[in-house]
Design a protein around this motif. Structure first.
Motif, PDB file in Angstrom:
ATOM      1  N   LYS A  10      31.245 -43.222  19.645  1.00 54.38           N
ATOM      2  CA  LYS A  10      31.377 -43.169  21.103  1.00 54.38           C
ATOM      3  C   LYS A  10      32.807 -42.825  21.505  1.00 54.38           C
ATOM      4  O   LYS A  10      33.037 -42.053  22.426  1.00 54.38           O
ATOM      5  CB  LYS A  10      30.978 -44.511  21.719  1.00 54.38           C
ATOM      6  CG  LYS A  10      29.498 -44.769  21.701  1.00 54.38           C
ATOM      7  CD  LYS A  10      29.194 -46.099  22.349  1.00 54.38           C
ATOM      8  CE  LYS A  10      27.712 -46.401  22.273  1.00 54.38           C
ATOM      9  NZ  LYS A  10      27.386 -47.703  22.869  1.00 54.38           N
ATOM     10  N   LYS A  12      35.068 -41.182  19.679  1.00 54.60           N
ATOM     11  CA  LYS A  12      35.344 -39.793  19.314  1.00 54.60           C
ATOM     12  C   LYS A  12      34.765 -38.842  20.350  1.00 54.60           C
ATOM     13  O   LYS A  12      35.423 -37.884  20.772  1.00 54.60           O
ATOM     14  CB  LYS A  12      34.748 -39.477  17.939  1.00 54.60           C
ATOM     15  CG  LYS A  12      35.411 -40.197  16.799  1.00 54.60           C
ATOM     16  CD  LYS A  12      34.680 -39.899  15.502  1.00 54.60           C
ATOM     17  CE  LYS A  12      35.167 -40.724  14.357  1.00 54.60           C
ATOM     18  NZ  LYS A  12      34.420 -40.439  13.123  1.00 54.60           N
ATOM     19  N   LEU A  13      33.532 -39.102  20.751  1.00 55.43           N
ATOM     20  CA  LEU A  13      32.876 -38.245  21.730  1.00 55.43           C
ATOM     21  C   LEU A  13      33.605 -38.294  23.068  1.00 55.43           C
ATOM     22  O   LEU A  13      33.795 -37.261  23.715  1.00 55.43           O
ATOM     23  CB  LEU A  13      31.421 -38.680  21.894  1.00 55.43           C
ATOM     24  CG  LEU A  13      30.528 -37.780  22.721  1.00 55.43           C
ATOM     25  CD1 LEU A  13      30.510 -36.375  22.145  1.00 55.43           C
ATOM     26  CD2 LEU A  13      29.128 -38.347  22.762  1.00 55.43           C
ATOM     27  N   ARG A  14      34.058 -39.473  23.468  1.00 56.15           N
ATOM     28  CA  ARG A  14      34.793 -39.612  24.733  1.00 56.15           C
ATOM     29  C   ARG A  14      36.085 -38.793  24.692  1.00 56.15           C
ATOM     30  O   ARG A  14      36.400 -38.058  25.624  1.00 56.15           O
ATOM     31  CB  ARG A  14      35.118 -41.075  25.025  1.00 56.15           C
ATOM     32  CG  ARG A  14      35.858 -41.261  26.352  1.00 56.15           C
ATOM     33  CD  ARG A  14      36.233 -42.700  26.607  1.00 56.15           C
ATOM     34  NE  ARG A  14      37.173 -43.256  25.651  1.00 56.15           N
ATOM     35  CZ  ARG A  14      38.497 -43.058  25.688  1.00 56.15           C
ATOM     36  NH1 ARG A  14      39.030 -42.292  26.614  1.00 56.15           N
ATOM     37  NH2 ARG A  14      39.279 -43.625  24.778  1.00 56.15           N
ATOM     38  N   LEU A  16      36.796 -36.201  22.748  1.00 55.30           N
ATOM     39  CA  LEU A  16      36.493 -34.770  22.718  1.00 55.30           C
ATOM     40  C   LEU A  16      36.072 -34.260  24.095  1.00 55.30           C
ATOM     41  O   LEU A  16      36.451 -33.158  24.502  1.00 55.30           O
ATOM     42  CB  LEU A  16      35.408 -34.473  21.685  1.00 55.30           C
ATOM     43  CG  LEU A  16      35.840 -34.623  20.228  1.00 55.30           C
ATOM     44  CD1 LEU A  16      34.662 -34.383  19.299  1.00 55.30           C
ATOM     45  CD2 LEU A  16      36.993 -33.700  19.903  1.00 55.30           C
ATOM     46  N   ARG A  17      35.300 -35.060  24.820  1.00 57.88           N
ATOM     47  CA  ARG A  17      34.900 -34.644  26.177  1.00 57.88           C
ATOM     48  C   ARG A  17      36.102 -34.558  27.102  1.00 57.88           C
ATOM     49  O   ARG A  17      36.204 -33.645  27.918  1.00 57.88           O
ATOM     50  CB  ARG A  17      33.858 -35.614  26.735  1.00 57.88           C
ATOM     51  CG  ARG A  17      32.497 -35.408  26.128  1.00 57.88           C
ATOM     52  CD  ARG A  17      31.490 -36.342  26.732  1.00 57.88           C
ATOM     53  NE  ARG A  17      30.171 -36.115  26.135  1.00 57.88           N
ATOM     54  CZ  ARG A  17      29.200 -36.977  26.175  1.00 57.88           C
ATOM     55  NH1 ARG A  17      29.350 -38.145  26.775  1.00 57.88           N
ATOM     56  NH2 ARG A  17      28.040 -36.710  25.611  1.00 57.88           N
ATOM     57  N   GLU A  18      37.013 -35.510  26.995  1.00 60.04           N
ATOM     58  CA  GLU A  18      38.220 -35.471  27.826  1.00 60.04           C
ATOM     59  C   GLU A  18      39.065 -34.257  27.482  1.00 60.04           C
ATOM     60  O   GLU A  18      39.621 -33.603  28.375  1.00 60.04           O
ATOM     61  CB  GLU A  18      39.046 -36.745  27.646  1.00 60.04           C
ATOM     62  CG  GLU A  18      38.483 -37.946  28.362  1.00 60.04           C
ATOM     63  CD  GLU A  18      39.399 -39.162  28.266  1.00 60.04           C
ATOM     64  OE1 GLU A  18      40.634 -38.997  28.409  1.00 60.04           O
ATOM     65  OE2 GLU A  18      38.871 -40.265  28.057  1.00 60.04           O
ATOM     66  N   ASP A  20      37.973 -31.422  26.213  1.00 56.88           N
ATOM     67  CA  ASP A  20      37.261 -30.237  26.676  1.00 56.88           C
ATOM     68  C   ASP A  20      37.411 -30.055  28.182  1.00 56.88           C
ATOM     69  O   ASP A  20      37.402 -28.930  28.683  1.00 56.88           O
ATOM     70  CB  ASP A  20      35.776 -30.330  26.314  1.00 56.88           C
ATOM     71  CG  ASP A  20      35.529 -30.236  24.817  1.00 56.88           C
ATOM     72  OD1 ASP A  20      36.436 -29.761  24.094  1.00 56.88           O
ATOM     73  OD2 ASP A  20      34.445 -30.639  24.368  1.00 56.88           O
ATOM     74  N   ALA A  21      37.547 -31.159  28.905  1.00 58.19           N
ATOM     75  CA  ALA A  21      37.671 -31.101  30.360  1.00 58.19           C
ATOM     76  C   ALA A  21      39.114 -30.852  30.818  1.00 58.19           C
ATOM     77  O   ALA A  21      39.347 -30.611  32.001  1.00 58.19           O
ATOM     78  CB  ALA A  21      37.151 -32.397  30.974  1.00 58.19           C
ATOM     79  N   ARG A  46      36.297 -32.124  15.960  1.00 59.72           N
ATOM     80  CA  ARG A  46      35.758 -30.893  16.556  1.00 59.72           C
ATOM     81  C   ARG A  46      35.015 -30.068  15.514  1.00 59.72           C
ATOM     82  O   ARG A  46      33.951 -29.517  15.790  1.00 59.72           O
ATOM     83  CB  ARG A  46      36.885 -30.052  17.149  1.00 59.72           C
ATOM     84  CG  ARG A  46      37.315 -30.499  18.497  1.00 59.72           C
ATOM     85  CD  ARG A  46      38.339 -29.547  19.067  1.00 59.72           C
ATOM     86  NE  ARG A  46      38.611 -29.865  20.452  1.00 59.72           N
ATOM     87  CZ  ARG A  46      39.750 -29.628  21.047  1.00 59.72           C
ATOM     88  NH1 ARG A  46      40.733 -29.049  20.399  1.00 59.72           N
ATOM     89  NH2 ARG A  46      39.923 -29.955  22.311  1.00 59.72           N
ATOM     90  N   ARG A  49      31.672 -31.632  14.875  1.00 61.23           N
ATOM     91  CA  ARG A  49      30.782 -31.452  16.022  1.00 61.23           C
ATOM     92  C   ARG A  49      30.233 -30.028  16.055  1.00 61.23           C
ATOM     93  O   ARG A  49      29.037 -29.809  16.272  1.00 61.23           O
ATOM     94  CB  ARG A  49      31.533 -31.757  17.314  1.00 61.23           C
ATOM     95  CG  ARG A  49      30.673 -31.596  18.553  1.00 61.23           C
ATOM     96  CD  ARG A  49      31.421 -31.879  19.822  1.00 61.23           C
ATOM     97  NE  ARG A  49      32.483 -30.889  20.023  1.00 61.23           N
ATOM     98  CZ  ARG A  49      33.256 -30.852  21.087  1.00 61.23           C
ATOM     99  NH1 ARG A  49      33.129 -31.753  22.035  1.00 61.23           N
ATOM    100  NH2 ARG A  49      34.184 -29.930  21.213  1.00 61.23           N
ATOM    101  N   ARG A  53      26.386 -28.435  15.751  1.00 56.07           N
ATOM    102  CA  ARG A  53      25.838 -27.529  16.774  1.00 56.07           C
ATOM    103  C   ARG A  53      25.324 -26.246  16.136  1.00 56.07           C
ATOM    104  O   ARG A  53      24.269 -25.748  16.507  1.00 56.07           O
ATOM    105  CB  ARG A  53      26.899 -27.199  17.818  1.00 56.07           C
ATOM    106  CG  ARG A  53      27.152 -28.318  18.779  1.00 56.07           C
ATOM    107  CD  ARG A  53      28.162 -27.904  19.818  1.00 56.07           C
ATOM    108  NE  ARG A  53      28.419 -28.993  20.734  1.00 56.07           N
ATOM    109  CZ  ARG A  53      29.388 -28.995  21.629  1.00 56.07           C
ATOM    110  NH1 ARG A  53      30.197 -27.953  21.730  1.00 56.07           N
ATOM    111  NH2 ARG A  53      29.567 -30.026  22.424  1.00 56.07           N
TER     112      ARG A  53
END
Length: 84
Positions: A10, A12-14, A16-18, A20-21, A46, A49, A53
């Protein structure tokens, strides 16, 4: 004694999302500094991930001691062939 840090999926995903934004100059570099991360952490996360994908494998979060992301196929194999 030095201890290796571990990060939850969770978290790591947070991160990476930050990243990316991040749109303004300097935001992408500020986040790892604030969180105390090395760029190698982010690069590795990354890369993993993107590999998932490209493989077009859906992921599911499994709350286990290691708290890692596990592909659906691996999860099914673990459930079906779990040692007794």
């Amino acid at each position: 004694m030095a201890r290796r840090r571990s990060f939850t999926a969770k978290y790591k995903l947070r991160v990476l999302r930050e990243l990316d934004a991040a749109t303004e100059a300097g935001q992408a570099g500020e986040l790892p500094r604030r969180e105390g991360l090395y760029t190698s952490h982010v690069t590795d996360w990354r890369r993993k991930r993107e590999a998932r994908r490209r493989a077009d494998v859906p992921e599911v979060y499994v709350d286990r001691p290691r708290r890692r992301w596990i592909a659906w196929g691996e999860l099914i194999l673990r459930v079906l062939f779990q040692p007794a």
